[in-house]
Write a protein that holds these residues in place. Structure first.
Motif, PDB file in Angstrom:
ATOM      1  N   ASP A 155      -2.825 -10.385  -9.283  1.00 17.02           N
ATOM      2  CA  ASP A 155      -2.631  -9.954  -7.892  1.00 17.02           C
ATOM      3  C   ASP A 155      -2.396  -8.449  -7.816  1.00 17.02           C
ATOM      4  OD1 ASP A 155      -2.937 -12.520  -6.984  1.00 17.02           O
ATOM      5  OD2 ASP A 155      -0.793 -12.933  -6.790  1.00 17.02           O
ATOM      6  N   TRP A 156      -1.576  -7.922  -8.698  1.00 18.61           N
ATOM      7  CA  TRP A 156      -1.273  -6.500  -8.664  1.00 18.61           C
ATOM      8  C   TRP A 156      -2.456  -5.649  -9.092  1.00 18.61           C
ATOM      9  CZ3 TRP A 156       2.299  -3.465  -6.608  1.00 18.61           C
ATOM     10  CH2 TRP A 156       3.444  -4.068  -6.100  1.00 18.61           C
ATOM     11  N   LYS A 157      -3.296  -6.190  -9.960  1.00 19.45           N
ATOM     12  CA  LYS A 157      -4.451  -5.410 -10.421  1.00 19.45           C
ATOM     13  C   LYS A 157      -5.511  -5.236  -9.327  1.00 19.45           C
ATOM     14  CE  LYS A 157      -4.153  -5.673 -15.419  1.00 19.45           C
ATOM     15  NZ  LYS A 157      -4.835  -5.987 -16.681  1.00 19.45           N
ATOM     16  N   LEU A 158      -5.335  -5.927  -8.193  1.00 20.83           N
ATOM     17  CA  LEU A 158      -6.219  -5.695  -7.056  1.00 20.83           C
ATOM     18  C   LEU A 158      -5.898  -4.376  -6.356  1.00 20.83           C
ATOM     19  CD1 LEU A 158      -6.283  -9.289  -5.507  1.00 20.83           C
ATOM     20  CD2 LEU A 158      -8.052  -8.195  -6.908  1.00 20.83           C
ATOM     21  N   ASP A 199       0.827  -1.207   0.000  1.00 21.76           N
ATOM     22  CA  ASP A 199       0.000   0.000   0.000  1.00 21.76           C
ATOM     23  C   ASP A 199       0.864   1.261   0.000  1.00 21.76           C
ATOM     24  OD1 ASP A 199      -2.238  -1.598   0.047  1.00 21.76           O
ATOM     25  OD2 ASP A 199      -2.663  -1.302   2.180  1.00 21.76           O
ATOM     26  N   GLU A 200       1.945   1.240   0.780  1.00 18.96           N
ATOM     27  CA  GLU A 200       2.825   2.407   0.828  1.00 18.96           C
ATOM     28  C   GLU A 200       3.541   2.599  -0.503  1.00 18.96           C
ATOM     29  OE1 GLU A 200       4.785   5.770   2.472  1.00 18.96           O
ATOM     30  OE2 GLU A 200       2.960   4.660   2.991  1.00 18.96           O
ATOM     31  N   PHE A 201       3.935   1.506  -1.127  1.00 19.59           N
ATOM     32  CA  PHE A 201       4.550   1.604  -2.452  1.00 19.59           C
ATOM     33  C   PHE A 201       3.598   2.262  -3.442  1.00 19.59           C
ATOM     34  CE2 PHE A 201       4.664  -0.506  -6.662  1.00 19.59           C
ATOM     35  CZ  PHE A 201       5.824   0.077  -7.156  1.00 19.59           C
ATOM     36  N   CYS A 202       2.361   1.804  -3.480  1.00 19.37           N
ATOM     37  CA  CYS A 202       1.378   2.378  -4.403  1.00 19.37           C
ATOM     38  C   CYS A 202       1.126   3.851  -4.089  1.00 19.37           C
ATOM     39  CB  CYS A 202       0.076   1.588  -4.347  1.00 19.37           C
ATOM     40  SG  CYS A 202       0.209  -0.095  -5.009  1.00 19.37           S
ATOM     41  N   LYS A 203       1.091   4.188  -2.808  1.00 21.28           N
ATOM     42  CA  LYS A 203       0.905   5.584  -2.401  1.00 21.28           C
ATOM     43  C   LYS A 203       2.058   6.448  -2.900  1.00 21.28           C
ATOM     44  CE  LYS A 203       0.515   8.491   1.727  1.00 21.28           C
ATOM     45  NZ  LYS A 203       0.498   8.483   3.222  1.00 21.28           N
TER      46      LYS A 203
END
Length: 258
Positions: free
Chosen positions: A49-52, A14-18
């Motif tokens: 998995d990543w598309k979630l 989540d932090e990576f995506c943020k």
């Protein structure tokens, strides 16, 4: 973002995506470190998995051909990427395919424009210029992508008891800080300001050779801790845990006042 391997806590992804832009993030996943990257079924599962994640887009980028890694059409997704994730596996697979190619150049460009490059396990090992390529108690050393300056990375650090391995590398490169990152833990590095922060369930162990090149000072960083590379290099007036810095003998641990 440098992750120590093992099971990835949702908070780290989540932090990576943020950091990559949140809902506007354009993610490229590079699975080349694993031999399974050549299996379409594995890639399909990885992509699913990543598309979630709540991001704008996710793409896979994989080749074992250095010629392909220099193809402008192949690297095109990296030109628009705000975040790249390097999976675990064997770090030599990554450097064999991408070291000195247009892919490496574009990964550096992502960092230069404020994006994030992350990796776990093998994807973590390639982050430094001096790269631990393998080995048990004694490291095999090679050349990595050199995204983080002044450091050498080791991963699965406490789980696999890799202190001796990292200390051995520092005996050959005492100008570097060793950053041992444990499983389920990530070190976030601001490559412009050289600022470090930790998140996850275990520790990052900073191993700093002293000015006499006789011992290594250890500093344990847990989730929520922050520091800077310059601060790590300073000699602390408070005695920390130290390890003898010897090439031919196993590292011995001496714990002082913490």
């Amino acid at each position: 973002m440098i992750c120590g391997g093992g099971k990835l806590p949702p908070s780290i992804r989540d932090e990576f995506c943020k950091l990559a832009g949140g809902p506007r993030a354009r993610i490229v996943v590079i699975p080349t470190a694993t031999s399974n990257a050549d299996k379409p079924d594995h890639l399909a599962t990885l992509l699913a998995d990543w598309k979630l994640s709540n991001v704008e887009s996710v793409q896979l980028l994989h080749t074992r051909s250095r010629e392909t890694a220099n193809d402008p059409a192949f690297v095109q997704p990296l030109l628009q990427a705000t975040g790249v994730w390097l999976t675990g596996g064997d770090q030599v697979f990554l450097t064999d395919a991408y070291l000195g190619t247009a892919v490496q150049e574009q990964l550096k460009a992502i960092l230069a424009r404020g994006g994030v490059v992350a990796g776990t396990s093998a994807g973590a090992a390639v982050m430094s210029g001096v790269m631990i390529a393998g080995g048990l108690n004694k490291a095999d050393v090679s050349v990595g992508f050199d995204f983080i300056k002044g450091a050498v990375i080791d991963q699965h650090f406490l789980k696999r008891n890799r202190m001796e391995r990292l200390i051995g590398v520092l005996s050959m490169h005492p100008n570097l800080v060793g950053l041992g990152i444990d499983e389920e833990t990530a070190l976030v590095v601001d490559v412009r300001e050289h600022h470090l922060s930790v998140l996850g369930s275990s520790y990052v162990v900073a191993c700093v050779p002293d000015s006499q090149r006789k011992s290594v000072r250890l500093q344990f960083l847990k989730s929520g801790d922050t520091t800077a590379m310059a601060d790590l290099m300073q000699q602390s007036p408070v005695e920390k845990a130290t390890v003898d810095l010897k090439v031919d003998e196993p590292a011995g641990l001496t714990v002082g006042s913490l």
